[in-house]
Design an enzyme around this catalytic site. Structure first.
Site, PDB file in Angstrom:
ATOM      1  N   GLY A 144       7.013 -18.344   5.373  1.00  0.00           N
ATOM      2  CA  GLY A 144       5.839 -17.788   4.707  1.00  0.00           C
ATOM      3  C   GLY A 144       5.529 -16.384   5.197  1.00  0.00           C
ATOM      4  CD  GLU A 155      14.486 -15.557  -4.623  1.00  0.00           C
ATOM      5  OE1 GLU A 155      14.452 -14.406  -4.142  1.00  0.00           O
ATOM      6  OE2 GLU A 155      13.722 -15.929  -5.543  1.00  0.00           O
ATOM      7  CG  HIS A 200      21.494 -21.466 -33.516  1.00  0.00           C
ATOM      8  ND1 HIS A 200      21.491 -22.460 -32.559  1.00  0.00           N
ATOM      9  CD2 HIS A 200      22.748 -21.439 -34.047  1.00  0.00           C
ATOM     10  CE1 HIS A 200      22.686 -23.025 -32.525  1.00  0.00           C
ATOM     11  NE2 HIS A 200      23.472 -22.423 -33.413  1.00  0.00           N
ATOM     12  CB  SER A 245       1.909 -10.305   3.079  1.00  0.00           C
ATOM     13  OG  SER A 245       3.049 -10.210   2.236  1.00  0.00           O
ATOM     14  CB  THR A 257      -2.948  -3.427   3.578  1.00  0.00           C
ATOM     15  OG1 THR A 257      -3.849  -4.550   3.622  1.00  0.00           O
ATOM     16  CG2 THR A 257      -3.755  -2.145   3.578  1.00  0.00           C
ATOM     17  N   GLY A 262       6.074  -0.559  -1.609  1.00  0.00           N
ATOM     18  CA  GLY A 262       5.690  -1.722  -0.807  1.00  0.00           C
ATOM     19  C   GLY A 262       6.831  -2.675  -0.516  1.00  0.00           C
ATOM     20  N   GLY A 270      11.574 -22.447   1.079  1.00  0.00           N
ATOM     21  CA  GLY A 270      10.773 -21.853   0.003  1.00  0.00           C
ATOM     22  C   GLY A 270      11.613 -20.800  -0.711  1.00  0.00           C
TER      23      GLY A 270
HETATM   24  P1  FAD Z   1       3.009  -4.995  -0.540  1.00  0.00           P
HETATM   25  O1  FAD Z   1       4.089  -4.942  -1.530  1.00  0.00           O
HETATM   26  O2  FAD Z   1       3.275  -5.699   0.743  1.00  0.00           O
HETATM   27  O3  FAD Z   1       2.593  -3.488  -0.259  1.00  0.00           O
HETATM   28  C1  FAD Z   1       1.668  -3.146   0.707  1.00  0.00           C
HETATM   29  C2  FAD Z   1       1.885  -1.702   1.085  1.00  0.00           C
HETATM   30  O4  FAD Z   1       0.773  -1.267   1.853  1.00  0.00           O
HETATM   31  C3  FAD Z   1       3.121  -1.453   1.932  1.00  0.00           C
HETATM   32  O5  FAD Z   1       3.873  -0.416   1.376  1.00  0.00           O
HETATM   33  C4  FAD Z   1       2.560  -1.060   3.296  1.00  0.00           C
HETATM   34  O6  FAD Z   1       3.376  -0.136   3.988  1.00  0.00           O
HETATM   35  C5  FAD Z   1       1.256  -0.422   2.891  1.00  0.00           C
HETATM   36  N1  FAD Z   1       0.211  -0.402   3.931  1.00  0.00           N
HETATM   37  C6  FAD Z   1      -0.257  -1.467   4.632  1.00  0.00           C
HETATM   38  N2  FAD Z   1      -1.266  -1.081   5.440  1.00  0.00           N
HETATM   39  C7  FAD Z   1      -1.418   0.250   5.245  1.00  0.00           C
HETATM   40  C8  FAD Z   1      -2.301   1.211   5.786  1.00  0.00           C
HETATM   41  N3  FAD Z   1      -3.254   0.897   6.659  1.00  0.00           N
HETATM   42  N4  FAD Z   1      -2.166   2.493   5.371  1.00  0.00           N
HETATM   43  C9  FAD Z   1      -1.225   2.838   4.472  1.00  0.00           C
HETATM   44  N5  FAD Z   1      -0.376   1.963   3.915  1.00  0.00           N
HETATM   45  C10 FAD Z   1      -0.479   0.686   4.299  1.00  0.00           C
HETATM   46  N6  FAD Z   1       7.419 -11.630  -5.462  1.00  0.00           N
HETATM   47  C11 FAD Z   1       7.701 -11.869  -6.766  1.00  0.00           C
HETATM   48  O7  FAD Z   1       6.775 -11.943  -7.581  1.00  0.00           O
HETATM   49  N7  FAD Z   1       8.985 -12.003  -7.212  1.00  0.00           N
HETATM   50  C12 FAD Z   1      10.032 -11.947  -6.357  1.00  0.00           C
HETATM   51  O8  FAD Z   1      11.180 -12.083  -6.782  1.00  0.00           O
HETATM   52  C13 FAD Z   1       9.777 -11.724  -4.993  1.00  0.00           C
HETATM   53  N8  FAD Z   1      10.790 -11.645  -4.121  1.00  0.00           N
HETATM   54  C14 FAD Z   1      10.516 -11.414  -2.800  1.00  0.00           C
HETATM   55  C15 FAD Z   1      11.592 -11.369  -1.912  1.00  0.00           C
HETATM   56  C16 FAD Z   1      11.355 -11.153  -0.573  1.00  0.00           C
HETATM   57  C17 FAD Z   1      12.533 -11.101   0.393  1.00  0.00           C
HETATM   58  C18 FAD Z   1      10.026 -10.928  -0.115  1.00  0.00           C
HETATM   59  C19 FAD Z   1       9.744 -10.640   1.333  1.00  0.00           C
HETATM   60  C20 FAD Z   1       8.959 -10.973  -0.989  1.00  0.00           C
HETATM   61  C21 FAD Z   1       9.189 -11.221  -2.338  1.00  0.00           C
HETATM   62  N9  FAD Z   1       8.148 -11.297  -3.264  1.00  0.00           N
HETATM   63  C22 FAD Z   1       8.423 -11.560  -4.575  1.00  0.00           C
HETATM   64  C23 FAD Z   1       6.742 -11.129  -2.861  1.00  0.00           C
HETATM   65  C24 FAD Z   1       6.270  -9.695  -3.203  1.00  0.00           C
HETATM   66  O9  FAD Z   1       7.098  -8.758  -2.545  1.00  0.00           O
HETATM   67  C25 FAD Z   1       4.821  -9.511  -2.784  1.00  0.00           C
HETATM   68  O10 FAD Z   1       4.022 -10.541  -3.348  1.00  0.00           O
HETATM   69  C26 FAD Z   1       4.297  -8.165  -3.250  1.00  0.00           C
HETATM   70  O11 FAD Z   1       5.058  -7.108  -2.726  1.00  0.00           O
HETATM   71  C27 FAD Z   1       2.829  -7.993  -2.847  1.00  0.00           C
HETATM   72  O12 FAD Z   1       2.384  -6.750  -3.289  1.00  0.00           O
HETATM   73  P2  FAD Z   1       1.166  -5.992  -2.576  1.00  0.00           P
HETATM   74  O13 FAD Z   1       0.957  -4.749  -3.360  1.00  0.00           O
HETATM   75  O14 FAD Z   1       0.036  -6.916  -2.407  1.00  0.00           O
HETATM   76  O15 FAD Z   1       1.680  -5.650  -1.120  1.00  0.00           O
HETATM   77  P1  NAI Z   2       7.139 -20.055   1.200  1.00  0.00           P
HETATM   78  O1  NAI Z   2       5.740 -20.331   1.511  1.00  0.00           O
HETATM   79  O2  NAI Z   2       7.599 -19.911  -0.205  1.00  0.00           O
HETATM   80  O3  NAI Z   2       8.058 -21.220   1.840  1.00  0.00           O
HETATM   81  C1  NAI Z   2       8.026 -21.507   3.194  1.00  0.00           C
HETATM   82  C2  NAI Z   2       8.661 -22.876   3.425  1.00  0.00           C
HETATM   83  O4  NAI Z   2       8.782 -23.054   4.811  1.00  0.00           O
HETATM   84  C3  NAI Z   2       7.829 -24.023   2.883  1.00  0.00           C
HETATM   85  O5  NAI Z   2       8.648 -24.917   2.175  1.00  0.00           O
HETATM   86  C4  NAI Z   2       7.273 -24.668   4.155  1.00  0.00           C
HETATM   87  O6  NAI Z   2       7.065 -26.052   4.028  1.00  0.00           O
HETATM   88  C5  NAI Z   2       8.368 -24.361   5.154  1.00  0.00           C
HETATM   89  N1  NAI Z   2       7.926 -24.304   6.540  1.00  0.00           N
HETATM   90  C6  NAI Z   2       6.812 -23.705   7.028  1.00  0.00           C
HETATM   91  N2  NAI Z   2       6.773 -23.815   8.370  1.00  0.00           N
HETATM   92  C7  NAI Z   2       7.907 -24.492   8.730  1.00  0.00           C
HETATM   93  C8  NAI Z   2       8.441 -24.905   9.968  1.00  0.00           C
HETATM   94  N3  NAI Z   2       7.819 -24.625  11.125  1.00  0.00           N
HETATM   95  N4  NAI Z   2       9.618 -25.588   9.979  1.00  0.00           N
HETATM   96  C9  NAI Z   2      10.262 -25.857   8.801  1.00  0.00           C
HETATM   97  N5  NAI Z   2       9.794 -25.485   7.605  1.00  0.00           N
HETATM   98  C10 NAI Z   2       8.634 -24.803   7.560  1.00  0.00           C
HETATM   99  O7  NAI Z   2       7.506 -18.759   2.068  1.00  0.00           O
HETATM  100  P2  NAI Z   2       8.748 -17.795   2.059  1.00  0.00           P
HETATM  101  O8  NAI Z   2       9.941 -18.420   1.420  1.00  0.00           O
HETATM  102  O9  NAI Z   2       8.856 -17.300   3.455  1.00  0.00           O
HETATM  103  O10 NAI Z   2       8.247 -16.619   1.127  1.00  0.00           O
HETATM  104  C11 NAI Z   2       7.116 -15.822   1.521  1.00  0.00           C
HETATM  105  C12 NAI Z   2       6.345 -15.331   0.333  1.00  0.00           C
HETATM  106  O11 NAI Z   2       7.141 -14.444  -0.434  1.00  0.00           O
HETATM  107  C13 NAI Z   2       5.937 -16.466  -0.573  1.00  0.00           C
HETATM  108  O12 NAI Z   2       4.592 -16.291  -0.904  1.00  0.00           O
HETATM  109  C14 NAI Z   2       6.789 -16.332  -1.773  1.00  0.00           C
HETATM  110  O13 NAI Z   2       6.114 -16.689  -2.954  1.00  0.00           O
HETATM  111  C15 NAI Z   2       7.130 -14.837  -1.795  1.00  0.00           C
HETATM  112  N6  NAI Z   2       8.458 -14.717  -2.359  1.00  0.00           N
HETATM  113  C16 NAI Z   2       8.600 -14.900  -3.697  1.00  0.00           C
HETATM  114  C17 NAI Z   2       9.826 -14.888  -4.276  1.00  0.00           C
HETATM  115  C18 NAI Z   2       9.923 -15.137  -5.715  1.00  0.00           C
HETATM  116  O14 NAI Z   2       8.917 -15.059  -6.399  1.00  0.00           O
HETATM  117  N7  NAI Z   2      11.097 -15.422  -6.232  1.00  0.00           N
HETATM  118  C19 NAI Z   2      11.050 -14.649  -3.494  1.00  0.00           C
HETATM  119  C20 NAI Z   2      10.791 -14.516  -2.089  1.00  0.00           C
HETATM  120  C21 NAI Z   2       9.543 -14.526  -1.572  1.00  0.00           C
END
Ligand code: FAD
Ligand code: NAI
Length: 468
Positions: free
Chosen positions: A274, A190, A447, A148, A146, A42, A185
């Site tokens: 987001g 990051e 420690h 996001s 599925t 995913g 965010g």
């Molecule tokens: P996903 O990981 O999105 O997996 C969904 C899967 O479903 C995908 O492989 C997709 O291809 C498949 N799929 C969708 N529809 C269908 C269909 N109809 N048929 C077959 N397959 C399908 N979260 C953290 O906790 N820590 C982090 O450090 C972190 N870093 C992130 C960094 C970035 C750049 C991003 C974008 C996200 C990050 N996240 C992080 C968020 C994290 O990736 C998601 O919360 C997590 O992957 C969600 O898991 P999920 O299983 O719900 O969906």
């Molecule tokens: P986010 O929801 O964490 O942050 C989005 C930021 O954009 C918020 O501060 C919001 O106020 C701002 N924003 C929204 N619309 C805007 C606009 N029109 N103009 C200016 N600012 C605006 O979303 P982000 O960083 O895109 O991450 C997406 C998802 O992935 C989140 O749910 C996050 O938790 C997850 N994720 C988690 C990580 C982790 O756990 N370390 C790392 C990366 C992603």
């Protein structure tokens, strides 16, 4: 009861889906998983958590080598970036983990069906392969996992080159001279850190008055901002972007803040405002599965949709879009389907931003305690007084414990530190067991460790710090 091909079919192989499939198989359910992408894992493994952390680690090494090696007595002149090698290593990390998921599917005898999974009815899924070939499978139970996809701004459509999402933000083939990031965010901070460390001029535009505003306390935002500014990142807070013009040489953004009209120019704009639930192509309506007003799949406390044998987990449902939340949803859904008492404590989902220092948070913030008029005591300890932090050269940050004033039960923990993502775990465990600050203060911590600062913060709740 009619015969089904499988007792459970999971659609989507992210950290929600693949974990659900493994737990179901452990519990004896005949399970298949459907995935449309080439590799399993995913968003998290392919374009999210893992590649971003690989780049954060590499770029932090580069930054440390340049800024701090000399102070440690290491002479390494002419330190250079090889972006190609850095990206290659990132891909190797991703491959290792996505093939690890394939191995786990085999080991647990879970059938992997490649293709887009579409609901035909509440028990039938049609899987459409890349070559258009169709296959129908039937399932007693279905888990929708599925995930996001990135949110697009209406006036800034992704083109993958000048206007990008994190999908491209983890894979640029050269360091942009200037990078504008919309959204302060987790992704903005990051990936902003990565590209600033690699030499880009990074500006982050955020419409709220502070960075890391969702789930992190105000003091955390302040320290993160100060440290990220030291990296050279500029922040434009309280700023709304309203229009964009893409030219051959870059992008021009215009908008407004409290002082009036503003405009910015950069080579590339990364939109990180987001993510939104992904349900396109699943044909939820064919089985009658309902969405919430915000477009996520609606589930009850048992992760069941309005169609009783169809469950949904992870990013596609309500709650924080985090891998570990999806993972726990997956375990609980599989256990509930197998007739076990699966449960997730949504009050205790830790959040981490993997900047340097890292920010980690669980439970309520000081601001929320005030808003809710809770009578709390707060203990805080700065890493500048922690022996290990000084030895390690990572003294930025603090540990903060928020406890109920009467019962002393810990209601929140906030840690900003080099390894805050690891340090937060003991406070989550403490809170899971309804522990008090006194419990934490009386627990022996090795420690010298950074974790001693967490214990000191617990001592500070009662005004009895021993090291400051
Ligand atoms: P996903 O990981 O999105 O997996 C969904 C899967 O479903 C995908 O492989 C997709 O291809 C498949 N799929 C969708 N529809 C269908 C269909 N109809 N048929 C077959 N397959 C399908 N979260 C953290 O906790 N820590 C982090 O450090 C972190 N870093 C992130 C960094 C970035 C750049 C991003 C974008 C996200 C990050 N996240 C992080 C968020 C994290 O990736 C998601 O919360 C997590 O992957 C969600 O898991 P999920 O299983 O719900 O969906
Ligand atoms: P986010 O929801 O964490 O942050 C989005 C930021 O954009 C918020 O501060 C919001 O106020 C701002 N924003 C929204 N619309 C805007 C606009 N029109 N103009 C200016 N600012 C605006 O979303 P982000 O960083 O895109 O991450 C997406 C998802 O992935 C989140 O749910 C996050 O938790 C997850 N994720 C988690 C990580 C982790 O756990 N370390 C790392 C990366 C992603």
């Amino acid at each position: 009861m009619p015969d089904f091909d499988y007792q459970l079919v999971v659609i989507g192989s992210g950290p929600g889906g693949y974990v659900a499939a493994i737990r179901a198989s452990q519990l004896g359910l005949k399970t298949a998983i459907v995935e449309k992408d080439k590799t399993l894992g995913g968003t998290c493994l392919n374009v999210g958590c893992i590649p971003s952390k690989a780049l954060l680690a590499s770029s932090e090494h580069l930054h440390f080598a340049r800024e701090r090696f000399a102070a440690h007595g290491i002479i390494a002149n002419d330190i250079k970036l090889d972006l190609g090698a850095m990206m290659k290593r990132k891909c190797e990390v991703v491959n290792k983990l996505t093939s690890g998921v394939s191995y786990l599917m085999k080991k647990n005898k879970i059938e992997v069906v490649k293709g887009l999974g579409k609901l035909v009815d509440a028990n039938t899924i049609e899987v459409v392969g890349d070559d258009g070939a169709k296959k129908k499978i039937t399932a007693q139970n279905i888990i929708l996992a599925t995930g996001s996809v990135p949110v697009e701004l209406p006036f800034l459509k992704f083109d993958g080159k000048r206007i990008i999402s994190s999908d491209q933000g983890i894979a640029l083939d050269k360091v942009p001279k200037s990078l504008l990031i919309i959204g302060a965010g987790a992704i903005g901070l990051e990936l902003g850190s990565v590209w600033a460390r690699l030499g880009a001029e990074v500006t982050v535009i955020e419409f709220l008055p502070r960075i890391a505003a969702v789930g992190f306390d105000a003091e955390t935002s302040k320290i993160l901002q100060r440290n990220l500014e030291k990296l050279g990142i500029k922040f434009e807070l309280n700023t709304k972007v309203q229009a964009a013009k893409v030219t051959d040489s870059g992008v021009e953004l215009s908008g407004e803040n409290a002082t009036g009209k503003v405009s910015y120019k950069a080579d590339i704009v990364l939109v990180a405002v987001g993510r939104k639930p992904f349900t396109a192509g699943v044909d939820l309506d064919k089985a009658g599965v309902k969405l919430t007003e915000k477009g996520r799949i609606a589930v009850n406390g048992h992760l069941q949709t309005n169609v009783p044998n169809i469950y949904a987990i992870g990013d596609v449902t309500d709650g924080p879009m985090l891998a570990h939340k999806a993972h726990e949803d997956g375990v609980a859904a599989a256990e509930l389907i197998a007739g076990k008492p699966g449960h997730v404590n949504y009050n205790l989902v830790p959040g981490v931003i993997y900047t340097a220092p890292e920010a980690a948070s669980v439970g309520i913030t000081e601001e929320q305690a005030k808003e809710q008029k809770l009578d709390v005591r707060v203990g805080k300890f700065a890493f500048t007084a922690n022996g290990r932090a000084i030895a390690n050269d990572t003294t930025e940050g603090f540990a903060k414990i928020i406890a109920d004033a009467k019962t002393d039960r810990v209601l929140g923990a906030h840690i900003v530190a080099g390894n805050a993502s690891e340090l937060i775990a003991e406070t989550v465990l403490l809170m899971e067991f309804s522990g008090s600050s006194e419990d934490l203060a009386r627990t022996i911590h090795a420690h010298p460790t950074m974790s001693e600062a967490v214990k000191e913060a617990a001592l500070a709740v009662d005004g009895r710090m021993l090291s400051a």
